[in-house]
Every structure is written in C-alpha cells, then in structure tokens.
Design an enzyme around this catalytic site. Structure first.
Site, PDB file in Angstrom:
ATOM      1  N   HIS A  98      -1.202 -10.327  -1.878  1.00  0.00           N
ATOM      2  CA  HIS A  98      -0.401  -9.888  -3.021  1.00  0.00           C
ATOM      3  C   HIS A  98      -1.105  -8.815  -3.858  1.00  0.00           C
ATOM      4  O   HIS A  98      -0.949  -8.746  -5.068  1.00  0.00           O
ATOM      5  CB  HIS A  98       0.039 -11.072  -3.880  1.00  0.00           C
ATOM      6  CG  HIS A  98       1.110 -11.869  -3.220  1.00  0.00           C
ATOM      7  ND1 HIS A  98       0.833 -12.799  -2.239  1.00  0.00           N
ATOM      8  CD2 HIS A  98       2.451 -11.840  -3.362  1.00  0.00           C
ATOM      9  CE1 HIS A  98       1.970 -13.323  -1.820  1.00  0.00           C
ATOM     10  NE2 HIS A  98       2.971 -12.756  -2.479  1.00  0.00           N
ATOM     11  N   HIS A 102       3.907  -5.258   3.342  1.00  0.00           N
ATOM     12  CA  HIS A 102       3.973  -5.847   4.677  1.00  0.00           C
ATOM     13  C   HIS A 102       3.581  -7.316   4.613  1.00  0.00           C
ATOM     14  O   HIS A 102       2.828  -7.732   3.741  1.00  0.00           O
ATOM     15  CB  HIS A 102       3.000  -5.154   5.640  1.00  0.00           C
ATOM     16  CG  HIS A 102       3.271  -3.712   5.859  1.00  0.00           C
ATOM     17  ND1 HIS A 102       4.288  -3.256   6.656  1.00  0.00           N
ATOM     18  CD2 HIS A 102       2.643  -2.605   5.367  1.00  0.00           C
ATOM     19  CE1 HIS A 102       4.272  -1.936   6.665  1.00  0.00           C
ATOM     20  NE2 HIS A 102       3.283  -1.516   5.881  1.00  0.00           N
ATOM     21  N   HIS A 155       5.012   0.404  -0.555  1.00  0.00           N
ATOM     22  CA  HIS A 155       5.763  -0.539   0.277  1.00  0.00           C
ATOM     23  C   HIS A 155       4.833  -1.676   0.675  1.00  0.00           C
ATOM     24  O   HIS A 155       3.617  -1.573   0.535  1.00  0.00           O
ATOM     25  CB  HIS A 155       6.336   0.155   1.518  1.00  0.00           C
ATOM     26  CG  HIS A 155       5.284   0.665   2.447  1.00  0.00           C
ATOM     27  ND1 HIS A 155       4.529   1.791   2.192  1.00  0.00           N
ATOM     28  CD2 HIS A 155       4.838   0.180   3.632  1.00  0.00           C
ATOM     29  CE1 HIS A 155       3.675   1.988   3.185  1.00  0.00           C
ATOM     30  NE2 HIS A 155       3.834   1.019   4.073  1.00  0.00           N
ATOM     31  N   CYS A 199       5.740   6.200   4.687  1.00  0.00           N
ATOM     32  CA  CYS A 199       4.666   5.329   4.198  1.00  0.00           C
ATOM     33  C   CYS A 199       3.872   5.942   3.045  1.00  0.00           C
ATOM     34  O   CYS A 199       2.954   5.320   2.525  1.00  0.00           O
ATOM     35  CB  CYS A 199       3.741   4.928   5.337  1.00  0.00           C
ATOM     36  SG  CYS A 199       4.553   3.821   6.508  1.00  0.00           S
ATOM     37  N   HIS A 258       0.847  -1.192   0.000  1.00  0.00           N
ATOM     38  CA  HIS A 258       0.000   0.000   0.000  1.00  0.00           C
ATOM     39  C   HIS A 258       0.882   1.241   0.000  1.00  0.00           C
ATOM     40  O   HIS A 258       2.107   1.154   0.086  1.00  0.00           O
ATOM     41  CB  HIS A 258      -0.983   0.001   1.189  1.00  0.00           C
ATOM     42  CG  HIS A 258      -0.351   0.123   2.536  1.00  0.00           C
ATOM     43  ND1 HIS A 258      -1.053   0.499   3.659  1.00  0.00           N
ATOM     44  CD2 HIS A 258       0.911  -0.067   2.968  1.00  0.00           C
ATOM     45  CE1 HIS A 258      -0.250   0.518   4.707  1.00  0.00           C
ATOM     46  NE2 HIS A 258       0.947   0.175   4.313  1.00  0.00           N
ATOM     47  N   GLU A 264       0.789  -5.291  11.273  1.00  0.00           N
ATOM     48  CA  GLU A 264       1.370  -4.776  10.038  1.00  0.00           C
ATOM     49  C   GLU A 264       2.863  -5.107   9.998  1.00  0.00           C
ATOM     50  O   GLU A 264       3.431  -5.344   8.944  1.00  0.00           O
ATOM     51  CB  GLU A 264       1.146  -3.266   9.962  1.00  0.00           C
ATOM     52  CG  GLU A 264       1.425  -2.688   8.614  1.00  0.00           C
ATOM     53  CD  GLU A 264       0.945  -1.264   8.489  1.00  0.00           C
ATOM     54  OE1 GLU A 264      -0.153  -1.054   7.932  1.00  0.00           O
ATOM     55  OE2 GLU A 264       1.660  -0.349   8.943  1.00  0.00           O
TER      56      GLU A 264
END
EC number: 4.1.2.50
Length: 150
Positions: free
Chosen positions: A76, A32, A30, A26, A17, A136
């Site tokens: 994904h 997680h 990137h 952020c 996201h 996260e």
C-alpha cells in the site's frame, strides 16, 4: 550425491507507482496486486539436536525476512523515482500516505534487483537466494536468478 533443496514462499502485496518520463500509460499513477515468489537453496540441517533438523530453512523465518525487507515496506505504498517532478508528492506524507522515493525507475525489473539485495544478507548461513519472481499482473512478470548475477 547432492543434497541441495529449493524452498519457495509466495507473498502478495498492493503497491502503486508511476514511471517518470515513460512513453506509455504507465507514466500515470496506477497500482498493481503484486505476487512475489522467493526461492532459496541449501542443504537440510543434519544435526539431530537442532530444532531445525531436516530443514533447509524455517518457512517462518523466510516469511519474517521477506516481510521486513519487502512486503511491510511496499504494501500500500506509492513508489516513485526520486527524480520525478510530481509537485503533489510534497504534501502526500502529511496526508498519511506511504511514499517511497527510489534512486531508480520503479519498474518490476529494478524492484527485483533491490529486493534481492535486501533479502540476500538476511538469510541464514548456508542458505542462498536462488531466485525471485515478481508478477506485476496475472500474465506479466520479471525474474531474478542468482546464477545470472554472479
């Protein structure tokens, strides 16, 4: 004497996201490795003729619901606020990428709110969504509790 029992199942998925207009790192694309813990609450079935006798809910059914409503959609995928101005997004679906555009900023907190709304109506009668926890990172998570959202 109460008979309420809580069941928890853990799910893992990978997701990327970016936080539109965020003032930190952020704001960049990137990803997680998320861990979602889903806790439901109810009373064990007392009907001895039921194949689910003694269960609050079949763990297999909980797995199916959470996969259909959350994991299979988000694993994904790239999740972005629909208002974001990333022009490169227009070509991503043609490349076979999984892009989800949301009406909200895709923070851990907001994703939990959507997850709760998607899971709750799918639960069997008498089984309530008690809580969700979304990690996260290994040491950062958000939690949603039904009792806080009445």
């Amino acid at each position: 004497m109460g008979r309420k029992i809580r069941l928890t199942k853990e799910f893992r998925f990978e997701m990327a996201h970016a936080l539109w207009k965020y003032d930190g790192l952020c704001k960049h694309f990137h990803g997680h490795s998320y861990i979602l813990r889903v806790t439901v609450m109810g009373e064990p079935i007392e009907d001895k003729k039921s194949p689910k006798y003694g269960m609050v809910m079949d763990f297999g059914l909980l797995k199916q619901i959470v996969h259909e409503e959350v994991v299979d959609r988000m694993d994904h995928a790239l999740v972005l606020n629909n208002d974001s101005e990333h022009q490169a997004l227009l070509s991503l679906p043609e490349m076979g990428e999984r892009v989800i555009l949301t009406q909200y900023q895709p923070t851990c907190e907001n994703m939990l709110l959507e997850m709760a709304e998607r899971i709750k109506p799918r639960l069997p009668k008498g089984v309530l969504l008690h809580s969700l926890r979304l990690n996260e990172t290994a040491n950062s998570f958000a939690e949603w509790y039904a009792e806080d959202n009445k």
